[in-house]
Design a protein around this motif. Structure first.
Motif, PDB file in Angstrom:
ATOM      1  N   GLU A   1      -6.483 132.880  59.947  1.00 53.23           N
ATOM      2  CA  GLU A   1      -5.308 132.217  60.383  1.00 53.23           C
ATOM      3  C   GLU A   1      -5.473 131.149  61.122  1.00 53.23           C
ATOM      4  O   GLU A   1      -6.368 130.376  61.029  1.00 53.23           O
ATOM      5  N   LEU A   2      -4.277 130.143  61.092  1.00 53.09           N
ATOM      6  CA  LEU A   2      -5.075 128.803  60.919  1.00 53.09           C
ATOM      7  C   LEU A   2      -3.665 128.593  62.877  1.00 53.09           C
ATOM      8  O   LEU A   2      -2.581 128.703  63.038  1.00 53.09           O
ATOM      9  N   ALA A   3      -3.823 127.485  63.458  1.00 54.37           N
ATOM     10  CA  ALA A   3      -2.884 127.600  64.666  1.00 54.37           C
ATOM     11  C   ALA A   3      -2.496 126.634  64.224  1.00 54.37           C
ATOM     12  O   ALA A   3      -2.737 125.377  63.668  1.00 54.37           O
ATOM     13  N   ALA A   4      -1.603 126.469  65.831  1.00 59.34           N
ATOM     14  CA  ALA A   4      -0.931 125.569  65.484  1.00 59.34           C
ATOM     15  C   ALA A   4      -1.071 123.800  66.200  1.00 59.34           C
ATOM     16  O   ALA A   4      -1.925 123.753  66.614  1.00 59.34           O
ATOM     17  N   PRO A   5      -0.321 122.969  65.599  1.00 64.03           N
ATOM     18  CA  PRO A   5      -1.370 121.750  65.969  1.00 64.03           C
ATOM     19  C   PRO A   5      -1.229 121.135  67.618  1.00 64.03           C
ATOM     20  O   PRO A   5      -0.582 121.716  68.390  1.00 64.03           O
ATOM     21  N   GLY A   6      -2.501 120.487  67.214  1.00 60.52           N
ATOM     22  CA  GLY A   6      -3.006 121.136  68.744  1.00 60.52           C
ATOM     23  C   GLY A   6      -3.552 121.448  69.458  1.00 60.52           C
ATOM     24  O   GLY A   6      -4.539 121.218  70.818  1.00 60.52           O
ATOM     25  N   LYS A   7      -3.712 123.024  68.560  1.00 64.39           N
ATOM     26  CA  LYS A   7      -4.357 123.837  69.756  1.00 64.39           C
ATOM     27  C   LYS A   7      -5.917 123.926  68.356  1.00 64.39           C
ATOM     28  O   LYS A   7      -5.816 125.213  67.398  1.00 64.39           O
ATOM     29  N   ASN A   8      -6.741 124.326  68.071  1.00 62.58           N
ATOM     30  CA  ASN A   8      -8.036 124.013  66.738  1.00 62.58           C
ATOM     31  C   ASN A   8      -6.847 123.062  66.103  1.00 62.58           C
ATOM     32  O   ASN A   8      -7.439 124.562  65.118  1.00 62.58           O
ATOM     33  N   SER A   9      -5.842 122.530  65.155  1.00 66.26           N
ATOM     34  CA  SER A   9      -5.793 122.613  64.272  1.00 66.26           C
ATOM     35  C   SER A   9      -6.741 122.624  63.218  1.00 66.26           C
ATOM     36  O   SER A   9      -7.388 121.650  63.381  1.00 66.26           O
ATOM     37  N   LYS A  10      -6.145 123.152  62.245  1.00 65.14           N
ATOM     38  CA  LYS A  10      -7.167 122.378  60.830  1.00 65.14           C
ATOM     39  C   LYS A  10      -7.224 121.442  59.530  1.00 65.14           C
ATOM     40  O   LYS A  10      -5.655 121.365  60.005  1.00 65.14           O
ATOM     41  N   SER A  11      -8.115 120.877  59.166  1.00 64.91           N
ATOM     42  CA  SER A  11      -7.469 119.452  58.355  1.00 64.91           C
ATOM     43  C   SER A  11      -7.239 120.118  57.804  1.00 64.91           C
ATOM     44  O   SER A  11      -7.765 121.431  56.957  1.00 64.91           O
TER      45      SER A  11
ATOM     46  N   LYS B   1     -10.120 123.896  51.879  1.00 69.34           N
ATOM     47  CA  LYS B   1     -11.835 124.941  51.565  1.00 69.34           C
ATOM     48  C   LYS B   1     -12.092 126.357  51.545  1.00 69.34           C
ATOM     49  O   LYS B   1     -12.012 127.315  50.840  1.00 69.34           O
ATOM     50  N   MET B   2     -10.553 127.048  52.268  1.00 63.05           N
ATOM     51  CA  MET B   2     -10.412 127.980  52.360  1.00 63.05           C
ATOM     52  C   MET B   2      -9.651 128.456  51.252  1.00 63.05           C
ATOM     53  O   MET B   2      -9.849 130.360  50.768  1.00 63.05           O
ATOM     54  N   ILE B   3      -8.346 127.987  50.676  1.00 62.70           N
ATOM     55  CA  ILE B   3      -8.264 127.756  49.919  1.00 62.70           C
ATOM     56  C   ILE B   3      -9.118 128.685  47.977  1.00 62.70           C
ATOM     57  O   ILE B   3      -8.920 129.470  47.637  1.00 62.70           O
ATOM     58  N   LEU B   4     -10.227 127.325  48.152  1.00 65.26           N
ATOM     59  CA  LEU B   4     -10.838 127.609  46.929  1.00 65.26           C
ATOM     60  C   LEU B   4     -12.033 128.749  47.806  1.00 65.26           C
ATOM     61  O   LEU B   4     -11.896 129.746  46.546  1.00 65.26           O
TER      62      LEU B   4
END
Length: 68
Positions: A7-17, A23-26
């Motif tokens: 799970e990816l957090a919303a922007p501003g809260k531990n957001s993923k680049s 990398k997660m997709i690969l």
């Protein structure tokens, strides 16, 4: 992080680049021979990645050659 679900957090809260998302997709598709990868998107952002592996059974036959 679970291997089959992230799970990816919303922007501003531990957001993923985007590099981390790539990398997660690969990782999700790496080594996948049969199965599926599902991306859950909410408000235009990927919030979850699910991976389902399937195993194919070949060469199995019953007494009359009708499969399992």
């Amino acid at each position: 992080m679970e291997k089959n679900k992230a799970e990816l957090a919303a922007p501003g809260k531990n957001s993923k680049s985007s590099a981390e998302l790539q990398k997660m997709i690969l990782e999700a598709i790496g080594g996948l021979k049969y199965g599926q990868v599902v991306f859950v998107i909410k408000n235009g952002k990927v919030v979850q990645v699910e991976r389902t592996d399937k195993s194919r059974l070949t060469g199995l036959e019953g007494i009359f050659g009708d499969g399992i």
